[in-house]
Design a protein around this motif. Structure first.
Motif: not given
Length: 350
Positions: A39-43
């Motif tokens: 995932k890329n949730e921290s973006r």
């Protein structure tokens, strides 16, 4: 101002709640790398951090100074060892490892590589525990005779996290999870006991890792400390009960930093938490002026104090908070408790 680049090994609850918000606000740290496998949730919240797809990939980033090993406990040893070999300083989530042998090897390896390992024992900075330390330091209780510390929940069905619930996995269960907090607080207050007796059990009907423990610690000076946890506590009891030669102190578990962080609070300054409106403790004692019964209200704790201590260690060579060499003792208590539960006998630590 000197700034150190930090990489997170995972972006689950630990990363989102207990590490990233503090690293973002602290002037001495830059959250520069985060491992998210798919995932890329921290973006959204941390757009300047590079997203890596594996811990090994992140460890190859020479700019990362400190690695936070906040993956499931069964992987702590593997990832911490790789990080030390890559020349990184370490913050390792609790529980430190699944065994004393793993903890000792990592501590030795850190010394050999001249790097530090600090175990993230954040409950040292809970308001309720700080109040207990304050009352003990006041000596109003006299000589302590009996102490009970408990951490109860009402979770009667197994959770979904296999690394915490699968009894076949080393380090799964309440003893390593919540027990690592209670044991650590006890070691901070009283140091190592002479012997350990424990009942470690699974109360849920379904096959799951241990969810109950009752640990008795015996000390040379006669002090007895009992550590307890259950997932069948519908009503909370006092989390800390202290009885001494001149009085008693009862303290609720009242720290809400975790809940406030989950709700989105930003840990800015010393007053980011809600102020208590009612007392959360009772102090009863006798002195030369007679008998006293006082309702007490604890002052806020702050997990940022942990990160301050890490920064002060790096910048000014101040003592490292909860170093690996110290937290190995916690692992010894956990192993002794498991052995006692298996044999039904006291296990000596001396």
């Amino acid at each position: 101002m000197q700034q150190f680049k930090v990489g997170l090994c995972a972006f689950g609850m630990s990363g989102k709640v207990f590490h990233a918000p503090f690293l973002k606000q602290h002037p001495n740290f830059l959250l520069s790398a985060i491992v998210e496998r798919t995932k890329n949730e921290s973006r959204e919240k941390y757009p300047d951090a590079t997203i890596y797809r594996s811990v090994e990939e992140m460890l190859s980033d020479s700019d990362v100074d400190i690695v936070v090993v906040n993956t499931p406990v069964q992987t702590h040893f593997e990832f911490a060892k790789k990080a030390l070999q890559a020349g990184k300083n370490l913050i390792v989530e609790k529980p430190f490892t699944v065994s004393v042998a793993e903890a000792a090897e990592l501590s030795s390896l850190a010394r050999a590589h001249q790097k530090f390992i600090s175990v993230y024992q954040n409950r040292r900075f809970d308001r309720d525990f700080l109040q207990v330390k304050k009352v003990i330091a006041s000596e109003k209780l006299g000589a302590l005779k009996e102490v009970e510390i408990r951490f109860d929940r009402f979770r009667t069905t197994p959770g979904t996290k296999d690394h915490k619930e699968n009894p076949a996995l080393p380090g799964a269960g309440a003893l390593h999870d919540l027990g690592s907090h209670l044991i650590d607080q006890t070691m901070v207050l009283f140091g190592p006991p002479t012997s350990v007796f424990a009942d470690v059990f699974t109360m849920k009907e379904q096959a799951a890792a241990n969810d109950y423990f009752d640990i008795l610690l015996r000390y040379k000076n006669g002090l007895r400390v009992r550590l307890k946890s259950t997932v069948f506590a519908k009503e909370s009891a006092y989390a800390y009960i202290l009885h001494g030669s001149r009085g008693s102190f009862l303290q609720m578990r009242s720290d809400a930093q975790e809940q406030e962080l989950i709700a989105g609070a930003a840990p800015l300054g010393q007053d980011w938490q809600q102020i208590l409106e009612t007392a959360d403790g009772i102090l009863i004692y006798e002195d030369s002026n007679g008998a006293h019964r006082v309702n007490t209200t604890s002052e806020p704790g702050n997990y940022m104090d942990y990160f301050d201590a890490i920064a002060h260690h790096l910048v000014a060579a101040k003592p490292l908070p909860s170093p690996a060499s110290e937290v190995i003792l916690n692992m010894r208590i956990i192993e002794a408790a498991l052995k006692s539960a298996e044999t039904g006998a006291f296990v000596r630590l001396e």
